[in-house]
Design an enzyme around this catalytic site. Sequence first.
Site, PDB file in Angstrom:
ATOM      1  N   ASP A  49      63.498  72.802  -3.120  1.00 21.04           N
ATOM      2  CA  ASP A  49      62.369  71.848  -3.598  1.00 21.04           C
ATOM      3  C   ASP A  49      61.228  72.434  -3.279  1.00 21.04           C
ATOM      4  OD1 ASP A  49      61.193  68.677  -2.239  1.00 21.04           O
ATOM      5  OD2 ASP A  49      60.226  70.065  -3.757  1.00 21.04           O
ATOM      6  N   GLU A  60      49.282  98.033  12.222  1.00 25.35           N
ATOM      7  CA  GLU A  60      49.352  97.939  13.824  1.00 25.35           C
ATOM      8  C   GLU A  60      49.154  96.699  14.398  1.00 25.35           C
ATOM      9  OE1 GLU A  60      46.474 101.447  14.077  1.00 25.35           O
ATOM     10  OE2 GLU A  60      47.347 101.172  15.840  1.00 25.35           O
ATOM     11  N   GLU A  92      48.786  93.817  16.364  1.00 29.08           N
ATOM     12  CA  GLU A  92      48.698  93.390  17.931  1.00 29.08           C
ATOM     13  C   GLU A  92      48.884  91.779  18.146  1.00 29.08           C
ATOM     14  OE1 GLU A  92      44.907  96.555  18.837  1.00 29.08           O
ATOM     15  OE2 GLU A  92      44.521  94.349  18.197  1.00 29.08           O
ATOM     16  N   ARG A 130      40.286  98.500   9.384  1.00 27.55           N
ATOM     17  CA  ARG A 130      40.432  97.879  10.466  1.00 27.55           C
ATOM     18  C   ARG A 130      40.121  96.521  10.679  1.00 27.55           C
ATOM     19  NH1 ARG A 130      40.720 101.739  14.743  1.00 27.55           N
ATOM     20  NH2 ARG A 130      39.411 100.389  16.361  1.00 27.55           N
ATOM     21  N   GLU A 189      47.994  96.487  25.035  1.00 30.78           N
ATOM     22  CA  GLU A 189      46.805  96.596  24.405  1.00 30.78           C
ATOM     23  C   GLU A 189      45.601  96.616  25.453  1.00 30.78           C
ATOM     24  OE1 GLU A 189      46.219  98.602  20.884  1.00 30.78           O
ATOM     25  OE2 GLU A 189      44.845  97.601  22.285  1.00 30.78           O
ATOM     26  N   GLU A 216      51.251  95.799  21.604  1.00 33.59           N
ATOM     27  CA  GLU A 216      51.340  96.350  20.139  1.00 33.59           C
ATOM     28  C   GLU A 216      52.811  97.192  20.084  1.00 33.59           C
ATOM     29  OE1 GLU A 216      49.113  99.864  17.958  1.00 33.59           O
ATOM     30  OE2 GLU A 216      47.920  98.258  18.372  1.00 33.59           O
ATOM     31  N   GLU A 244      42.560 104.135   7.491  1.00 33.40           N
ATOM     32  CA  GLU A 244      42.925 102.914   8.530  1.00 33.40           C
ATOM     33  C   GLU A 244      41.786 101.900   7.976  1.00 33.40           C
ATOM     34  OE1 GLU A 244      43.607 102.114  13.003  1.00 33.40           O
ATOM     35  OE2 GLU A 244      41.661 103.036  12.504  1.00 33.40           O
ATOM     36  N   ARG A 258      35.980 104.877  15.456  1.00 30.43           N
ATOM     37  CA  ARG A 258      36.855 103.437  15.770  1.00 30.43           C
ATOM     38  C   ARG A 258      35.730 102.324  15.361  1.00 30.43           C
ATOM     39  NH1 ARG A 258      40.618 106.651  17.763  1.00 30.43           N
ATOM     40  NH2 ARG A 258      42.809 105.968  17.538  1.00 30.43           N
ATOM     41  N   HIS A 284      45.294  96.704  12.276  1.00 34.75           N
ATOM     42  CA  HIS A 284      44.776  97.977  11.601  1.00 34.75           C
ATOM     43  C   HIS A 284      46.020  98.388  10.834  1.00 34.75           C
ATOM     44  CE1 HIS A 284      42.526  99.098  15.599  1.00 34.75           C
ATOM     45  NE2 HIS A 284      41.972  98.090  14.985  1.00 34.75           N
TER      46      HIS A 284
HETATM   47  N1  LIG Z   1      50.653 108.810   5.040  1.00 34.72           N
HETATM   48  C1  LIG Z   1      50.480 107.676   5.650  1.00 34.72           C
HETATM   49  N2  LIG Z   1      50.432 106.534   4.905  1.00 34.72           N
HETATM   50  C2  LIG Z   1      50.242 105.345   5.459  1.00 34.72           C
HETATM   51  N3  LIG Z   1      50.398 105.142   6.902  1.00 34.72           N
HETATM   52  C3  LIG Z   1      50.880 106.409   7.498  1.00 34.72           C
HETATM   53  C4  LIG Z   1      50.830 107.597   6.987  1.00 34.72           C
HETATM   54  N4  LIG Z   1      51.202 108.412   8.035  1.00 34.72           N
HETATM   55  C5  LIG Z   1      51.308 107.755   9.008  1.00 34.72           C
HETATM   56  N5  LIG Z   1      51.145 106.336   9.020  1.00 34.72           N
HETATM   57  C6  LIG Z   1      51.166 105.435   9.703  1.00 34.72           C
HETATM   58  O1  LIG Z   1      49.824 104.868  10.432  1.00 34.72           O
HETATM   59  C7  LIG Z   1      50.122 104.483  11.443  1.00 34.72           C
HETATM   60  C8  LIG Z   1      49.561 105.437  12.529  1.00 34.72           C
HETATM   61  O2  LIG Z   1      49.364 104.682  13.819  1.00 34.72           O
HETATM   62  P1  LIG Z   1      48.486 105.311  14.961  1.00 34.72           P
HETATM   63  O3  LIG Z   1      49.158 104.639  16.058  1.00 34.72           O
HETATM   64  O4  LIG Z   1      48.453 106.937  14.938  1.00 34.72           O
HETATM   65  O5  LIG Z   1      47.089 104.617  14.740  1.00 34.72           O
HETATM   66  P2  LIG Z   1      45.813 104.902  15.500  1.00 34.72           P
HETATM   67  O6  LIG Z   1      44.865 103.948  14.489  1.00 34.72           O
HETATM   68  O7  LIG Z   1      45.128 106.323  15.583  1.00 34.72           O
HETATM   69  O8  LIG Z   1      46.158 104.150  16.704  1.00 34.72           O
HETATM   70  P3  LIG Z   1      45.205 103.076  17.583  1.00 34.72           P
HETATM   71  O9  LIG Z   1      44.541 101.979  16.807  1.00 34.72           O
HETATM   72  O10 LIG Z   1      46.094 102.527  18.421  1.00 34.72           O
HETATM   73  O11 LIG Z   1      44.094 103.896  18.316  1.00 34.72           O
HETATM   74  C9  LIG Z   1      51.517 104.439  11.897  1.00 34.72           C
HETATM   75  O12 LIG Z   1      52.073 103.201  11.575  1.00 34.72           O
HETATM   76  C10 LIG Z   1      52.021 105.486  11.074  1.00 34.72           C
HETATM   77  O13 LIG Z   1      53.407 105.267  10.854  1.00 34.72           O
HETATM   78 MG   LIG Z   2      44.565 101.949  14.986  1.00 36.32          MG
END
Ligand SMILES: Nc1ncnc2c1ncn2[C@@H]1O[C@H](COP(=O)(O)OP(=O)(O)OP(=O)(O)O)[C@@H](O)[C@H]1O
Ligand SMILES: [Mg+2]
Length: 449
Positions: A55, A134, A136, A339, A191, A198, A337, A318, A247
């Site tokens: 449903d 990532e 948290e 964030r 964290e 995390e 990344e 960052r 992130h």
């Molecule tokens: N080519 C890619 N495409 C997408 N994700 C990737 C690639 N290579 C690595 N990753 C992923 O990116 C993430 C990196 O995590 P990492 O902990 O290095 O991040 P960080 O931002 O440096 O750490 P933090 O935020 O804890 O300081 C992991 O999940 C990893 O598998």
């Molecule tokens: Mg990160």
Amino acid sequence: MADQPKTVTDILAFVEDRDIRFVRLWFTDILGQLKSFSINSAELGDAFEGGMGFDGSSITGFNAIEESDMIAMPDPSTFAVLPWRPEDKGVARIFCDVQTPNREPYEGDPRHVLRRALKRAEDMGFDTFNVGPELEYFYFRNARPEDGVPEILDEGGYFDLTTLDAGSDVRRETVLALEQLGIHVEYTHHEVGPSQHEIDMRYADALKMADDCMTYRITVKEYAMKYGWHATFMPKPLFGENGSGMHTHQSLFKNGENAFFDADDQYYLSDVGKAFIAGQLKHAREISSVFAQWVNSYKRLVPGYEAPVNLAYSSRNRSASIRIPMYSASPKAKRLEARFPDPACNPYLAFAAMLMAGLDGIQRKLDPGDPLDKDLYSLSPEELKGVPTVPGSLDGALAALERDHEFLLKGDVFTKDVIDEWISYKRAKEIDPIRLRPTPLEMQMYYDI
Ligand SMILES: Nc1ncnc2c1ncn2[C@@H]1O[C@H](COP(=O)(O)OP(=O)(O)OP(=O)(O)O)[C@@H](O)[C@H]1O
Ligand SMILES: [Mg+2]
């Protein structure tokens, strides 16, 4: 990592062999809340053939009562045995795609919205959208916070260990369970916030990773409960402490090669990668109600507390909301990344919206401008003049989405109905109820007026 059967034939044989008695069919509502109904494993063959009716009118964001018949069609590639259920007469789960009675994909099914976004990327020549989020989260002692303040388990900080990290045992069991569920964990740590943790999953294609985010959240909660604790992905549960972010590392691959990589660029970043950044920065305000979907999400996205409010990009930095990690020059690892998302988002819709924003940048060859390689947190408002920010509230975020969502409608990825349902649901069921009630702090501040 446990090997799970992936084809219908193998699954039916495995279920027979291991005497798996129940199979939970999982899907999500529009908010990303996991929905589940359990079938007897004897029904599994039929379920694979014709799906299982349910449903839809009781599912948030799905069809109204007059069109409530829906079909859950199991996706065999997601079969896994649940490690926290009894081994004897075990229980498995399968993610489902939601269909209408005439076996059409249901447009309001978040998993289908992501499938359509991935199809659009394919039409633009990309074969994989890799995502590494990532997530948290916090462990708290009490399931219901008396007077609204949850009880922390420890005073630990970033990477703290020994007695300061009360979560290491439960985290260990959670990681082992995630591996049994077919998820590769790279590492885990305490964290910045007290009781905040995390677990880092290895990146995967976006559809598998959205499923894995749903699995991650319920697995973390199951094992916290086993220890008598409460795990939450609420973005900002503690005033004055860091909130929980998600992130999200991203890359696009084309013919098996990382399309974001360019060996000749100072950041090893290709023009496609730069245009993707430009698209995400340009549309971040419009999609923020998707990657930060709750009123509470905007108590995390405030200046200070390492929160990514400034819509700028930078390498290694960052304090920018889009960071280009510079750990290595390996083509495979080149990624961006973002964030600003938080772990309480609907991962299917968040990954779809972020992909559509990036693809719009690529299609229109947008230029992100120069990176802002400074500590943005230390810049004065004058120095930050011209740097846009994420909206300051869910209300503001919905208004931005209402103003401009053309880029999300391309390829019928997000439909007008889904966007309208999203905006009206959030206003009626979340913003207004909170806006109309005096908060505990208001009572303290104004009661004696
Ligand atoms: N080519 C890619 N495409 C997408 N994700 C990737 C690639 N290579 C690595 N990753 C992923 O990116 C993430 C990196 O995590 P990492 O902990 O290095 O991040 P960080 O931002 O440096 O750490 P933090 O935020 O804890 O300081 C992991 O999940 C990893 O598998
Ligand atoms: Mg990160």
